[in-house]
Design a protein around this motif. Sequence first.
Motif, mmCIF file in Angstrom:
data_model
loop_
_atom_site.group_PDB
_atom_site.id
_atom_site.type_symbol
_atom_site.label_atom_id
_atom_site.label_comp_id
_atom_site.label_asym_id
_atom_site.label_seq_id
_atom_site.Cartn_x
_atom_site.Cartn_y
_atom_site.Cartn_z
ATOM 1 N N SER A 108 -11.279 -78.524 12.710
ATOM 2 C CA SER A 108 -10.926 -79.662 13.606
ATOM 3 C C SER A 108 -9.806 -80.310 12.890
ATOM 4 C CB SER A 108 -12.002 -80.694 13.679
ATOM 5 O OG SER A 108 -12.638 -81.024 12.580
ATOM 6 N N GLY A 109 -9.281 -81.467 13.614
ATOM 7 C CA GLY A 109 -8.030 -81.725 12.943
ATOM 8 C C GLY A 109 -6.912 -81.608 13.654
ATOM 9 N N SER A 110 -5.716 -81.833 13.247
ATOM 10 C CA SER A 110 -4.329 -81.592 13.920
ATOM 11 C C SER A 110 -3.623 -80.756 13.281
ATOM 12 C CB SER A 110 -3.875 -82.945 14.206
ATOM 13 O OG SER A 110 -4.874 -83.866 15.019
ATOM 14 N N PRO A 130 -10.189 -73.429 19.387
ATOM 15 C CA PRO A 130 -10.302 -74.786 20.507
ATOM 16 C C PRO A 130 -11.001 -76.042 20.166
ATOM 17 C CG PRO A 130 -11.922 -72.678 20.579
ATOM 18 C CD PRO A 130 -10.964 -72.345 19.661
ATOM 19 N N ARG A 131 -11.191 -76.095 18.769
ATOM 20 C CA ARG A 131 -11.836 -77.575 18.173
ATOM 21 C C ARG A 131 -10.492 -78.059 17.630
ATOM 22 N NH1 ARG A 131 -16.648 -77.692 14.760
ATOM 23 N NH2 ARG A 131 -16.250 -80.064 15.131
ATOM 24 N N LEU A 132 -9.432 -77.584 17.360
ATOM 25 C CA LEU A 132 -8.192 -78.463 16.871
ATOM 26 C C LEU A 132 -7.394 -78.939 18.077
ATOM 27 C CD1 LEU A 132 -6.237 -75.595 14.826
ATOM 28 C CD2 LEU A 132 -7.418 -77.931 14.085
ATOM 29 N N GLN A 133 -6.684 -80.019 17.381
ATOM 30 C CA GLN A 133 -5.967 -80.625 18.525
ATOM 31 C C GLN A 133 -4.484 -80.081 17.948
ATOM 32 O OE1 GLN A 133 -6.649 -82.749 20.929
ATOM 33 N NE2 GLN A 133 -4.089 -82.647 21.496
ATOM 34 N N VAL A 134 -3.745 -79.524 18.853
ATOM 35 C CA VAL A 134 -2.245 -79.127 18.441
ATOM 36 C C VAL A 134 -1.300 -80.014 19.328
ATOM 37 C CG1 VAL A 134 -0.734 -77.048 18.629
ATOM 38 C CG2 VAL A 134 -3.162 -76.600 18.389
ATOM 39 N N ILE A 135 -0.317 -80.245 18.470
ATOM 40 C CA ILE A 135 0.791 -81.506 18.793
ATOM 41 C C ILE A 135 1.855 -80.444 18.816
ATOM 42 C CG2 ILE A 135 2.184 -83.557 18.779
ATOM 43 C CD1 ILE A 135 -0.446 -84.114 16.732
ATOM 44 N N ALA A 136 2.724 -80.190 20.004
ATOM 45 C CA ALA A 136 3.824 -79.657 19.861
ATOM 46 C C ALA A 136 5.118 -80.431 20.475
ATOM 47 C CB ALA A 136 3.518 -78.504 21.326
ATOM 48 N N THR A 137 6.013 -80.323 19.485
ATOM 49 C CA THR A 137 6.899 -81.245 19.687
ATOM 50 C C THR A 137 8.441 -80.435 20.027
ATOM 51 O OG1 THR A 137 8.043 -81.432 17.485
ATOM 52 C CG2 THR A 137 6.218 -82.666 17.625
ATOM 53 N N ASP A 138 9.287 -80.912 20.651
ATOM 54 C CA ASP A 138 10.632 -80.248 20.922
ATOM 55 C C ASP A 138 11.693 -81.418 21.234
ATOM 56 O OD1 ASP A 138 11.165 -77.110 21.251
ATOM 57 O OD2 ASP A 138 12.876 -78.400 21.928
ATOM 58 N N ARG A 160 -1.219 -81.197 23.136
ATOM 59 C CA ARG A 160 -0.622 -82.237 23.451
ATOM 60 C C ARG A 160 1.158 -81.988 23.045
ATOM 61 N NH1 ARG A 160 1.127 -86.928 21.067
ATOM 62 N NH2 ARG A 160 0.081 -87.098 18.946
ATOM 63 N N PHE A 161 1.824 -82.598 24.198
ATOM 64 C CA PHE A 161 3.385 -82.376 23.937
ATOM 65 C C PHE A 161 4.169 -83.699 23.550
ATOM 66 C CE2 PHE A 161 1.651 -79.108 26.424
ATOM 67 C CZ PHE A 161 2.210 -77.905 25.890
ATOM 68 N N ALA A 162 5.043 -83.655 22.655
ATOM 69 C CA ALA A 162 5.624 -84.695 22.491
ATOM 70 C C ALA A 162 7.213 -84.640 22.236
ATOM 71 C CB ALA A 162 5.289 -85.296 20.928
ATOM 72 N N HIS A 163 7.919 -85.629 22.973
ATOM 73 C CA HIS A 163 9.547 -85.252 22.716
ATOM 74 C C HIS A 163 10.106 -85.991 21.518
ATOM 75 C CE1 HIS A 163 13.589 -86.488 24.511
ATOM 76 N NE2 HIS A 163 13.621 -85.076 24.041
ATOM 77 N N GLY A 164 10.896 -85.197 20.918
ATOM 78 C CA GLY A 164 11.793 -85.766 19.826
ATOM 79 C C GLY A 164 12.143 -84.843 18.637
#
Length: 275
Positions: A108-110, A130-138, A160-164
């Motif tokens: 788990s975790g990110s 599936p238990r991980l949280q993935v953060i995708a930036t661009d 989840r997606f994050a701009h930057g």
Amino acid sequence: MPDVRSVLAAATRQLGERADAELLLLHVVQQPRSWLFTHADDMLDTDVQTAYSALIERRAAGEPVAYIAGRRGFWSLDLEVTPATLIPRPETELLVELALQRLPPDASGSVVDLGTGSGAIALAIACERPRLQVIATDASVEALEVARRNAQRHAIGNVRFAHGDWLTPLGAQRVAMIVSNPPYIEATDPHLRQGDLRFEPASALASGADGLDDIRRIVRDARAHLQPGGWLLFEHGWNQGEAARALLAEAGYAEVFTAQDLERRDRVSGACLAP
Ligand code: GLN
């Protein structure tokens, strides 16, 4: 009216190779590959032929087949790609494998994917863990829209997606792993003006005089965003393994390594923050 076999043969002659000719025909008729074997004697109607000829002309003019079809397979995923995103490469699957080796099935975790583009790396990791949280930036809003559609299309909810820029969207957050396929080609490399690379976003390919500008920044900034024991893994050019390891060692990371792709070229380096 010509049949599938002769239309394909003509397109193959025009392009000088069969794989792209087949892929584009399957795109026009919206059929899986097996269709070619069962329908070789079918007659193609004029609309299909006209549409197909237009795509073959585009390919003959140099446009990458993935942009023409708007799709590319990566890992187990069929992904939408547009000229706003790099076309996922098979060698980048090595980065996914190395990441998964360091993430137990129940982890788990990110995990963060920097410069996600079409979302290829982030989505492959997210669907395998599936238990991980993935953060995708661009840094590209257009690329993030493509990546978001790819997540929806495959019903992958743990991303989840994050701009930057690079790690900026993380704020003060620390994560278990940071992965990236950053740009790493030397800005003056003549390949950037040849073949399929001409059509891909320059910002996803080139990175300063030695190709290492973005890697230097990621190596420097990742430390402040990793939990103790957390891993940083990134792709690089075949001739950048030594430089990548030196940057990681100088920055004080532990367990510095380089892994080779299927063609035995240095391709991914990584290290962890000492626990
Ligand atoms: N592997 C790509 C190429 O050499 C480059 C991708 C990148 O810079 N991340 O065509």
